[in-house]
Write a protein that holds these residues in place. Structure first.
Motif, mmCIF file in Angstrom:
data_model
loop_
_atom_site.group_PDB
_atom_site.id
_atom_site.type_symbol
_atom_site.label_atom_id
_atom_site.label_comp_id
_atom_site.label_asym_id
_atom_site.label_seq_id
_atom_site.Cartn_x
_atom_site.Cartn_y
_atom_site.Cartn_z
ATOM 1 N N GLN A 1 56.304 2.331 -73.144
ATOM 2 C CA GLN A 1 54.999 1.725 -72.915
ATOM 3 C C GLN A 1 55.078 0.246 -73.277
ATOM 4 O OE1 GLN A 1 51.960 3.739 -75.081
ATOM 5 N NE2 GLN A 1 50.394 3.179 -73.631
ATOM 6 N N GLU A 2 54.682 -0.633 -72.348
ATOM 7 C CA GLU A 2 54.767 -2.061 -72.623
ATOM 8 C C GLU A 2 53.687 -2.492 -73.602
ATOM 9 O OE1 GLU A 2 52.569 -4.843 -69.478
ATOM 10 O OE2 GLU A 2 53.931 -3.431 -68.508
ATOM 11 N N LYS A 3 54.038 -3.493 -74.394
ATOM 12 C CA LYS A 3 53.110 -3.992 -75.397
ATOM 13 C C LYS A 3 51.941 -4.662 -74.692
ATOM 14 C CE LYS A 3 53.201 -6.680 -79.669
ATOM 15 N NZ LYS A 3 51.829 -6.868 -79.775
ATOM 16 N N LEU A 4 50.762 -4.369 -75.159
ATOM 17 C CA LEU A 4 49.545 -4.889 -74.560
ATOM 18 C C LEU A 4 49.184 -6.199 -75.249
ATOM 19 C CD1 LEU A 4 47.538 -3.933 -72.417
ATOM 20 C CD2 LEU A 4 46.232 -2.882 -74.218
ATOM 21 N N SER A 5 49.564 -7.317 -74.655
ATOM 22 C CA SER A 5 49.239 -8.612 -75.247
ATOM 23 C C SER A 5 49.145 -9.681 -74.166
ATOM 24 C CB SER A 5 50.269 -8.999 -76.301
ATOM 25 O OG SER A 5 51.537 -9.163 -75.730
ATOM 26 N N PRO A 6 48.436 -10.749 -74.481
ATOM 27 C CA PRO A 6 48.265 -11.848 -73.520
ATOM 28 C C PRO A 6 49.590 -12.541 -73.211
ATOM 29 C CG PRO A 6 46.759 -12.055 -75.387
ATOM 30 C CD PRO A 6 47.739 -10.978 -75.718
ATOM 31 N N PRO A 7 49.587 -13.387 -72.203
ATOM 32 C CA PRO A 7 50.822 -14.106 -71.859
ATOM 33 C C PRO A 7 51.223 -15.094 -72.942
ATOM 34 C CG PRO A 7 48.964 -14.917 -70.579
ATOM 35 C CD PRO A 7 48.475 -13.731 -71.326
ATOM 36 N N ARG A 8 52.495 -15.428 -72.962
ATOM 37 C CA ARG A 8 52.997 -16.452 -73.882
ATOM 38 C C ARG A 8 52.491 -17.812 -73.426
ATOM 39 N NH1 ARG A 8 59.243 -15.570 -73.837
ATOM 40 N NH2 ARG A 8 59.132 -17.595 -74.830
ATOM 41 N N ALA A 9 52.359 -18.705 -74.385
ATOM 42 C CA ALA A 9 51.878 -20.046 -74.078
ATOM 43 C C ALA A 9 52.760 -21.067 -74.777
ATOM 44 C CB ALA A 9 50.436 -20.199 -74.522
ATOM 45 N N PHE A 10 52.880 -22.233 -74.156
ATOM 46 C CA PHE A 10 53.750 -23.281 -74.664
ATOM 47 C C PHE A 10 53.005 -24.617 -74.723
ATOM 48 C CE2 PHE A 10 56.131 -20.126 -72.360
ATOM 49 C CZ PHE A 10 57.169 -19.814 -73.226
ATOM 50 N N ILE A 11 53.520 -25.486 -75.562
ATOM 51 C CA ILE A 11 53.055 -26.860 -75.627
ATOM 52 C C ILE A 11 54.204 -27.703 -75.099
ATOM 53 C CG2 ILE A 11 52.420 -28.752 -77.185
ATOM 54 C CD1 ILE A 11 50.311 -26.539 -76.838
ATOM 55 N N GLU A 12 53.892 -28.665 -74.248
ATOM 56 C CA GLU A 12 54.916 -29.558 -73.730
ATOM 57 C C GLU A 12 54.586 -30.983 -74.142
ATOM 58 O OE1 GLU A 12 57.164 -29.251 -69.719
ATOM 59 O OE2 GLU A 12 55.499 -30.637 -69.404
ATOM 60 N N VAL A 13 55.562 -31.616 -74.796
ATOM 61 C CA VAL A 13 55.426 -33.000 -75.237
ATOM 62 C C VAL A 13 56.683 -33.738 -74.804
ATOM 63 C CG1 VAL A 13 55.184 -34.533 -77.229
ATOM 64 C CG2 VAL A 13 54.037 -32.313 -77.239
ATOM 65 N N ASP A 14 56.509 -34.817 -74.054
ATOM 66 C CA ASP A 14 57.639 -35.626 -73.593
ATOM 67 C C ASP A 14 58.709 -34.762 -72.921
ATOM 68 O OD1 ASP A 14 58.928 -38.055 -73.164
ATOM 69 O OD2 ASP A 14 60.006 -37.952 -75.085
ATOM 70 N N GLU B 1 59.495 -31.741 -73.319
ATOM 71 C CA GLU B 1 60.117 -30.726 -74.161
ATOM 72 C C GLU B 1 59.094 -29.646 -74.470
ATOM 73 O OE1 GLU B 1 62.660 -30.283 -78.304
ATOM 74 O OE2 GLU B 1 62.089 -32.276 -77.615
ATOM 75 N N ARG B 2 59.519 -28.381 -74.332
ATOM 76 C CA ARG B 2 58.615 -27.244 -74.548
ATOM 77 C C ARG B 2 58.748 -26.671 -75.944
ATOM 78 N NH1 ARG B 2 57.875 -23.059 -69.545
ATOM 79 N NH2 ARG B 2 56.956 -24.642 -68.243
ATOM 80 N N PHE B 3 57.582 -26.288 -76.476
ATOM 81 C CA PHE B 3 57.523 -25.655 -77.789
ATOM 82 C C PHE B 3 56.631 -24.426 -77.672
ATOM 83 C CE2 PHE B 3 58.011 -30.194 -78.260
ATOM 84 C CZ PHE B 3 59.051 -30.309 -79.177
ATOM 85 N N GLU B 4 57.043 -23.332 -78.296
ATOM 86 C CA GLU B 4 56.253 -22.103 -78.238
ATOM 87 C C GLU B 4 55.075 -22.184 -79.213
ATOM 88 O OE1 GLU B 4 57.062 -17.368 -77.687
ATOM 89 O OE2 GLU B 4 58.717 -18.754 -77.944
ATOM 90 N N THR B 5 53.948 -21.597 -78.821
ATOM 91 C CA THR B 5 52.785 -21.502 -79.697
ATOM 92 C C THR B 5 52.822 -20.148 -80.412
ATOM 93 O OG1 THR B 5 51.385 -20.522 -77.993
ATOM 94 C CG2 THR B 5 51.370 -22.934 -78.153
ATOM 95 N N PHE C 1 49.055 -24.066 -82.770
ATOM 96 C CA PHE C 1 50.186 -24.983 -82.840
ATOM 97 C C PHE C 1 49.793 -26.149 -83.721
ATOM 98 C CE2 PHE C 1 47.715 -26.418 -79.242
ATOM 99 C CZ PHE C 1 47.780 -27.799 -79.272
ATOM 100 N N ALA C 2 50.777 -26.886 -84.205
ATOM 101 C CA ALA C 2 50.519 -28.041 -85.051
ATOM 102 C C ALA C 2 51.352 -29.213 -84.554
ATOM 103 C CB ALA C 2 50.870 -27.735 -86.498
ATOM 104 N N ILE C 3 50.778 -30.395 -84.652
ATOM 105 C CA ILE C 3 51.520 -31.599 -84.308
ATOM 106 C C ILE C 3 51.503 -32.538 -85.515
ATOM 107 C CG2 ILE C 3 51.072 -31.438 -81.825
ATOM 108 C CD1 ILE C 3 48.963 -33.646 -82.157
ATOM 109 N N GLU C 4 52.519 -33.366 -85.578
ATOM 110 C CA GLU C 4 52.544 -34.413 -86.599
ATOM 111 C C GLU C 4 52.656 -35.745 -85.890
ATOM 112 O OE1 GLU C 4 54.732 -35.813 -90.726
ATOM 113 O OE2 GLU C 4 55.596 -34.140 -89.579
#
Length: 155
Positions: free
Chosen positions: A25-38, A40-44, A150-153
């Motif tokens: 049974q597949e896990k019931l969860s929303p899609p993955r999401a990413f942040i892209e800066v310059d 470059e992708r980062f996972e949330t 997500f967090a940015i500095e």
């Protein structure tokens, strides 16, 4: 003899029903999401959500963005840099809300086309990116929602 075949067949059906036809049974969860800066992708980090798929629904309540991101490194950005929210899933959410947390103060962030602009002042900023998939025909009915942290500095 016929009775034993019936019992074996019945046990086989019961066992098949319990194992979901042998398919995990597949896990019931929303899609993955990413942040892209310059470029470059980062996972949330997935936070609180309610999600429905194939006739099943699941709601999960999680901690806020600061607690979810504890121990992880913020994404380094320049002042005023473009931050894009990327989700490789269709349909895209049709309602979003972004909350920025800095120095124990929360503020709503303006988002345009899944894009926001980093603050101009140096510091660490935590975000909760809320996404809703609203029913197109029934007003105020959500078919799924998710919060991503997500967090940015700003350097």
């Amino acid at each position: 003899m016929k009775k034993s075949y019936f019992i074996i067949a019945l046990l086989g059906l019961i066992n098949t029903g319990c194992t979901n036809n042998g398919v995990a049974q597949e896990k019931l969860s929303p899609p993955r999401a990413f942040i892209e800066v310059d470029n470059e992708r980062f996972e949330t980090i997935l936070g609180t959500y309610c999600w429905s798929s194939k006739g099943q629904s699941e709601c999960v309540d999680k901690a806020g963005p600061i607690e979810l991101l504890e121990g992880s490194e913020p994404i380094e950005v320049s002042p005023g840099e473009s931050v894009n929210f990327i989700m490789e899933y269709e349909p895209k959410p049709n309602k979003i809300h972004v909350l920025q947390i800095s120095n124990n103060e929360e503020s709503e962030v303006k988002v345009s086309n899944h894009h926001l602009t980093a603050p101009t002042q140096k510091g660490i900023y935590y975000y909760s990116y809320g996404a809703w998939w609203m029913d197109e025909k029934k007003e105020s009915i959500s078919t799924g929602d998710a919060n991503y942290a997500f967090a940015i500095e700003v350097k």
